[in-house]
Write a protein that holds these residues in place. Structure first.
Motif, PDB file in Angstrom:
ATOM      1  N   GLN A  33       0.840  -1.196   0.000  1.00 39.20           N
ATOM      2  CA  GLN A  33       0.000   0.000   0.000  1.00 39.20           C
ATOM      3  C   GLN A  33       0.879   1.251   0.000  1.00 39.20           C
ATOM      4  O   GLN A  33       1.886   1.321   0.703  1.00 39.20           O
ATOM      5  CB  GLN A  33      -0.860   0.013   1.255  1.00 39.20           C
ATOM      6  N   THR A  34       0.519   2.207  -0.811  1.00 39.27           N
ATOM      7  CA  THR A  34       1.247   3.476  -0.857  1.00 39.27           C
ATOM      8  C   THR A  34       0.273   4.636  -0.676  1.00 39.27           C
ATOM      9  O   THR A  34      -0.941   4.487  -0.879  1.00 39.27           O
ATOM     10  CB  THR A  34       2.005   3.644  -2.181  1.00 39.27           C
ATOM     11  N   TYR A  35       0.830   5.776  -0.303  1.00 38.81           N
ATOM     12  CA  TYR A  35       0.012   6.947   0.015  1.00 38.81           C
ATOM     13  C   TYR A  35       0.645   8.192  -0.595  1.00 38.81           C
ATOM     14  O   TYR A  35       1.859   8.377  -0.524  1.00 38.81           O
ATOM     15  CB  TYR A  35      -0.096   7.143   1.532  1.00 38.81           C
ATOM     16  N   VAL A  36      -0.182   9.032  -1.176  1.00 38.20           N
ATOM     17  CA  VAL A  36       0.268  10.323  -1.695  1.00 38.20           C
ATOM     18  C   VAL A  36      -0.035  11.387  -0.643  1.00 38.20           C
ATOM     19  O   VAL A  36      -1.184  11.542  -0.212  1.00 38.20           O
ATOM     20  CB  VAL A  36      -0.434  10.680  -3.018  1.00 38.20           C
ATOM     21  N   TRP A  37       1.005  12.087  -0.225  1.00 40.03           N
ATOM     22  CA  TRP A  37       0.852  13.215   0.703  1.00 40.03           C
ATOM     23  C   TRP A  37       0.905  14.515  -0.093  1.00 40.03           C
ATOM     24  O   TRP A  37       1.810  14.707  -0.912  1.00 40.03           O
ATOM     25  CB  TRP A  37       1.986  13.237   1.729  1.00 40.03           C
ATOM     26  N   ILE A  38      -0.024  15.403   0.174  1.00 37.05           N
ATOM     27  CA  ILE A  38      -0.004  16.747  -0.410  1.00 37.05           C
ATOM     28  C   ILE A  38       0.174  17.746   0.731  1.00 37.05           C
ATOM     29  O   ILE A  38      -0.631  17.789   1.668  1.00 37.05           O
ATOM     30  CB  ILE A  38      -1.305  17.061  -1.176  1.00 37.05           C
ATOM     31  N   LEU A  39       1.243  18.517   0.673  1.00 34.88           N
ATOM     32  CA  LEU A  39       1.535  19.524   1.701  1.00 34.88           C
ATOM     33  C   LEU A  39       1.685  20.888   1.040  1.00 34.88           C
ATOM     34  O   LEU A  39       2.122  20.985  -0.117  1.00 34.88           O
ATOM     35  CB  LEU A  39       2.818  19.190   2.465  1.00 34.88           C
ATOM     36  N   THR A  40       1.347  21.917   1.782  1.00 33.32           N
ATOM     37  CA  THR A  40       1.493  23.270   1.255  1.00 33.32           C
ATOM     38  C   THR A  40       1.547  24.268   2.400  1.00 33.32           C
ATOM     39  O   THR A  40       1.033  24.006   3.493  1.00 33.32           O
ATOM     40  CB  THR A  40       0.323  23.628   0.313  1.00 33.32           C
TER      41      THR A  40
END
Length: 671
Positions: A400-407
């Motif tokens: 399982q993989t996860y995309v993190w979006i940070l800003t």
């Protein structure tokens, strides 16, 4: 956009050349020959049209011109923003028409006639001259060369994007046969496109117009696929935009491919650096509008931890790793901290997209490096969204993989909040007709668009796929709960044997040991003490009567050997008259955010364990309050799906069938 039939055909043709290498090269070495030959052929095709202009411009250069001026003038002669030239009058096609015996020397001359930025790639990173020598000595240089010259890699036939696909497909194949990690080199294109789409989702309006410049960075650039697709997406939003690409890569072969691609697409190749991003930041002081990466999962950073630990200690939060250091078995959160350190602090701000496995979400308890990093990100309100992807998307792993979006420029509605999207379900993936390594699934365009819409909706109607939390909801306060030590003391043969193994007792000479054992044996058989103070008083009385000198370490050893936990015994008190904690009964309670630990303990602990208390000396290093603050993000808890157990009748039928099968097998053995 999927890889075209043209790319698949080229890949198969290039791969077929490996048959010539069989025997002279190991399978794991095929890529060392084929990849640089592909790059060489691509550059040869691109520079062919400008060859005469470059040679003429070279002849016209004034004497004593410096290297920088010479390069700039010759780059202009090539045109199209391409920052590479070759001063040899030869081309690969011309070499094909000369004597085979001259080929090795011709190739060496041709390679060394490139501008220094490409010459170094072939000589130092690809080690191509060494491989050419092996081809020559094995008498297979000419057949390998001749096959490569048959490939038409002119831009009119193969676009830059298609070249990216070609490199990826070849690297994947080479990685498979050599048991290397293909995922360290590149990321599936549909995953990159999802990340890029998420990064620019709010920026359509701000990117319109002329004079717009955006800088994109990948600290683990691989072959440059992420950078290329980010540029493509930005260009689709504004054809006049200027996109500057930056990156760093540790793998020499991947770096060579990436830098070559930058050269032929008109980018500044010096902005793609070689080396370890975590220990040698090649873009120190730079800040970027967009950052995206797929750092290696679970890769040990122990062998180069010293400079990282040193930087964290010296610079703290003013450096790259001040929030905390994860365990040395996994450096993903180091890459993420590095990227955060490169955020812009102007009105444009920065957006980060990074794909990682599940470890950074929950590994490490309160006070650990991982938890402190999560705390730092969430308390600074940088985490905008995390998307759980389907399994079996990557070429080298099915996890399982996860995309993190940070800003650091969240829209007002998202401030103080983080969105979790569970896009791992069947509606978000389709099976591939043919598996590529561990990659058996892909995210189709319709599913990608649905994920983007769920992200855009924010407060989504379906809680099974999207939930929004206040960033503080991921936190907790871990308080240490102690229970009193209660011991019953008794002299038995077994406990006397235990006493002999106590370190302080074992240091005594034989006579003293024997005297103590004899004295203890004089106590009545079966005598026991339920109060440690009374036991110690009786021990002092016995020692005085037997004229034994029992120093504190020996008395402690005797108490340790003869004492045993017993809930009905009296509480053992320390020197200050306070209950002594039984460390074997120590527990930790996780107090939810926003609740006083006193109220939580009164409700969840005291009614069930009346003698328990909270260790108020166990405090948080940052706020100094009782208990340690921790942060974790548990997708399994937030998106738990109840699966009812199978009916008992079904299980019973299956067990009976297995019993019958086993009985049949046993009967075959007997017969």
């Amino acid at each position: 956009m999927q890889a075209s039939e043209n790319v698949k055909s080229l890949s198969s043709f290039a791969w077929s050349i490996a048959e010539i290498l069989r025997g002279d090269f190991k399978q794991s070495e095929y890529g060392n020959v084929i990849l640089p030959f592909i790059v060489l052929r691509r550059l040869d095709c691109i520079l062919e049209a400008s060859k005469a202009n470059v040679l003429e411009a070279s002849d016209a250069l004034p004497d004593g011109v410096d290297d920088l001026t010479r390069d700039m003038m010759l780059f202009d002669a090539v045109g199209d923003g391409i920052k590479v030239y070759n001063l040899s009058a030869l081309t690969l096609d011309k070499m094909r028409n000369q004597e085979p015996g001259q080929l090795y020397d011709n190739l060496i001359k041709y390679i060394t006639s490139f501008s220094s930025n490409v010459r170094d790639i072939f000589i130092e990173k690809f080690l191509f001259i060494d491989h050419l020598k092996r081809l020559r000595d094995g008498k297979i240089l000419w057949p390998v060369f001749e096959r490569f010259v048959q490939i038409d890699l002119h831009k009119s036939e193969v676009s830059n994007v298609e070249m990216g696909y070609l490199f990826e497909e070849l690297i994947r194949r080479f990685s498979e046969i050599s048991n290397e990690t293909a995922g360290e080199h590149f990321t599936p294109r549909e995953v990159i496109r999802l990340i890029v789409d998420l990064l620019v989702a709010h920026d359509a309006d701000s990117l319109v117009g002329r004079g717009i410049i955006r800088q994109v960075y990948d600290p683990a650039a691989g072959t440059g696929g992420m950078l290329a697709l980010a540029e493509e997406a930005l260009a689709n939003l504004n054809s006049d935009i200027r996109v500057e690409l930056f990156g760093q890569e540790l793998n020499p072969q991947s770096f060579a491919v990436c830098r070559s691609d930058m050269l032929v697409t008109g980018h500044d190749p010096e902005q793609i650096a070689f080396g370890n991003t975590l220990t040698e930041d090649a873009h120190k002081g730079k800040r970027f509008h967009y950052m995206l990466s797929n750092p290696p999962y679970g890769v040990d950073w122990k062998k180069y931890k010293d400079p990282i630990v040193e930087e964290a200690g010296e610079l703290g939060v003013d450096g790259r790793f001040g929030a905390g250091l994860p365990r040395v078995s996994d450096g993903q959160l180091l890459f993420l901290q590095h990227m955060i350190s490169k955020m812009r602090h102007d009105s444009a701000g920065s957006r980060i997209g990074i794909v990682m496995n599940g470890s950074p979400l929950f590994t490490g308890g309160a006070g650990s490096g991982e938890s402190e990093i999560r705390r730092w990100m969430l308390e600074n309100d940088w985490v905008e969204a995390i998307i759980a992807l389907p399994t079996d998307l990557f070429y080298n792993t099915g996890i399982q993989t996860y995309v993190w979006i940070l800003t650091n420029r969240k829209e007002p509605a998202r401030r103080g909040k983080a969105q979790l999207i569970d896009a791992s379900g069947e509606r978000f993936w389709s099976s591939m007709r043919k598996s590529l390594g561990s990659k058996r699934r892909e995210i189709p365009e319709a599913a990608r668009n649905e994920i983007l819409q769920i992200y855009a909706d924010f407060e989504h109607a379906d809680p099974n796929v999207s939930k929004v939390f206040a960033t503080t909801e991921f936190g907790y306060r871990e308080v240490r709960v102690e229970r009193p030590l209660r011991l019953r003391f008794e002299v038995t043969e077994e406990r006397l044997e235990t006493l002999k193994e106590e370190k302080a007792f074992a240091k005594l000479n034989g006579a003293d040991q024997e005297a103590i054992l004899v004295a203890l044996g004089k106590w009545p058989a079966g005598k026991s003490w339920m109060d440690r103070e009374r036991f110690l008083d009786d021990l002092d009385t016995l020692a005085k009567a037997e004229k034994l000198s029992l120093k504190a370490p020996i008395k402690k050893a005797i108490g340790s050997a003869l004492g045993e936990q017993d809930e009905s015994a009296e509480i053992c008190m320390d020197a200050k008259g306070q209950p002594e904690a039984d460390t074997s009964l120590r527990d930790h309670e996780l107090v939810p955010p926003g609740e006083r630990w006193q109220d939580y303990i009164a409700r969840e602990v005291t009614p069930f364990v009346a003698d328990a208390w909270v260790d108020e000396g166990y405090t948080d290093a940052q706020d100094g309050e009782v208990g340690r603050v921790g942060y974790e993000i548990s997708f399994n808890r937030y998106f738990y799906k109840y699966v009812p157990p199978r009916p008992l009748t079904e299980i019973d039928t299956e067990l009976k069938a297995l019993e019958a099968e086993i009985a049949g097998l046993l009967q075959e053995v007997v017969d």
